[in-house]
Scaffold this active site. Structure first.
Site, short mmCIF file in Angstrom:
data_model
loop_
_atom_site.label_atom_id
_atom_site.label_comp_id
_atom_site.label_asym_id
_atom_site.label_seq_id
_atom_site.Cartn_x
_atom_site.Cartn_y
_atom_site.Cartn_z
N GLU A 83 0.88 -1.12 0.08
CA GLU A 83 0.10 -0.11 0.14
C GLU A 83 0.90 1.42 0.04
OE1 GLU A 83 -3.50 2.55 2.32
OE2 GLU A 83 -2.92 0.27 3.10
N GLU A 108 4.92 4.92 3.67
CA GLU A 108 4.58 6.11 3.73
C GLU A 108 5.85 7.04 3.89
OE1 GLU A 108 2.90 9.21 3.69
OE2 GLU A 108 1.39 8.20 3.91
N ASP A 135 10.17 6.83 -0.34
CA ASP A 135 9.59 7.36 -1.58
C ASP A 135 8.98 6.06 -2.22
OD1 ASP A 135 9.11 9.41 -3.87
OD2 ASP A 135 10.34 7.78 -4.45
N ASP A 158 -2.12 12.48 -3.24
CA ASP A 158 -2.09 13.97 -3.26
C ASP A 158 -2.69 14.33 -4.89
OD1 ASP A 158 -2.04 16.85 -3.52
OD2 ASP A 158 -0.16 16.59 -1.86
N LYS A 162 -3.35 22.00 -8.83
CA LYS A 162 -2.87 23.15 -9.94
C LYS A 162 -2.32 22.71 -11.13
CE LYS A 162 -2.49 26.92 -6.47
NZ LYS A 162 -1.56 27.77 -5.80
N ASP A 194 -10.70 11.07 -5.18
CA ASP A 194 -11.88 11.83 -5.12
C ASP A 194 -11.80 13.09 -6.06
OD1 ASP A 194 -10.15 13.05 -3.17
OD2 ASP A 194 -11.69 14.24 -2.34
#
Length: 252
Positions: A83, A108, A135, A158, A162, A194
């Site tokens: 994950e 993570e 990473d 994330d 922009k 989302d």
């Protein structure tokens, strides 16, 4: 990397130290943001007690490639799911508990998120989760061999909304190609977001990857794709954001 962590790493046969001047096969993507990582006293206590056993740091520098020996680390041979970006581990913990025969490696970059998951693992007595701080591309490229993973999960990466930041998104064609290579035939890539624009980008990249095919209704999968609903996801839904589930299978 801790001494204990090194016990669970094995050098890949015949590997030579990478040429520092050579082009990297998988471009590095700055897909995470800087965050504070101070731990609470309770989290620090759990970290000091368990990290050397259940966690490791992804560091490779100019060393020969090393792969995780998951059989030694978990103490058994079982299907392994990676994950990526586990956050505080709500989905990680829930899915691992629901599938005790699957071993989960949670990666993570944020120490505080890993500490929260480590505390939950300790509290719930879960034995099939291990943690890597590092990473995502480094973890995929250096810690796992081709065809080794039964599943890769990337939940709510994330979105970098922009336009000028889209290049920082994790799930680019090169990263998806690397994920596909690390999956075994029949293995599953499960992504969720989302952000509608990011969902379109992920879908386009996944569909273009020749090693992958979309999961269809009725396909038999080696892992569950039922996710617990996180607080973040609940907020997103209340804000009117639809959640896209994106599923591919490594071609057999």
């Amino acid at each position: 990397m801790s001494d204990h962590g090194r016990m669970h790493m094995q050098r890949s046969g015949g590997s030579a130290a990478p040429d520092a001047g050579a082009a990297h096969p998988y471009p590095r993507i700055t897909s995470f943001r800087s965050r504070r990582s101070a731990l609470t006293e309770a989290q620090q206590e759990v970290w000091d007690r368990l990290w050397s056993q259940l966690g490791t740091q992804a560091r490779f520098d100019a060393k020969p490639a090393e792969h995780l020996d998951t059989t030694a680390w978990f103490g058994r041979r079982a299907p392994v799911v990676l994950e990526i970006g586990c956050g505080t581990g709500t989905s990680t913990l829930g899915m691992a508990v629901a599938e005790p025969d699957i071993d989960v490696v949670a990666a993570e970059v944020y120490r505080r998120g890993l500490a929260q998951l480590l505390s939950a693992v300790d509290r719930e007595g879960v034995s099939n989760i291990r943690l890597v701080r590092g990473d995502a591309v480094d973890v995929l490229e250096h810690m796992f061999a081709a065809g080794e993973l039964t599943g890769v999960r990337v939940f709510f990466p994330d979105p970098w909304p922009k336009s000028r930041h889209h290049k920082r998104r994790l799930l680019q064609p090169t990263t998806i190609a690397l994920i596909a290579d690390r999956l075994r035939p029949g293995g599953v890539l499960h992504a969720a977001t989302d952000h509608a624009g990011y969902a379109e980008q992920i879908a386009e990249a996944g569909d273009a990857e020749p090693l992958l095919q979309r999961v269809r209704p009725g396909d038999e999968l080696p892992i569950s794709v039922q996710r617990p609903t996180t607080k973040y996801e609940t907020k997103a839904r209340h804000a009117g954001s639809a959640v896209s589930e994106l599923l591919w299978m490594r071609r057999r």
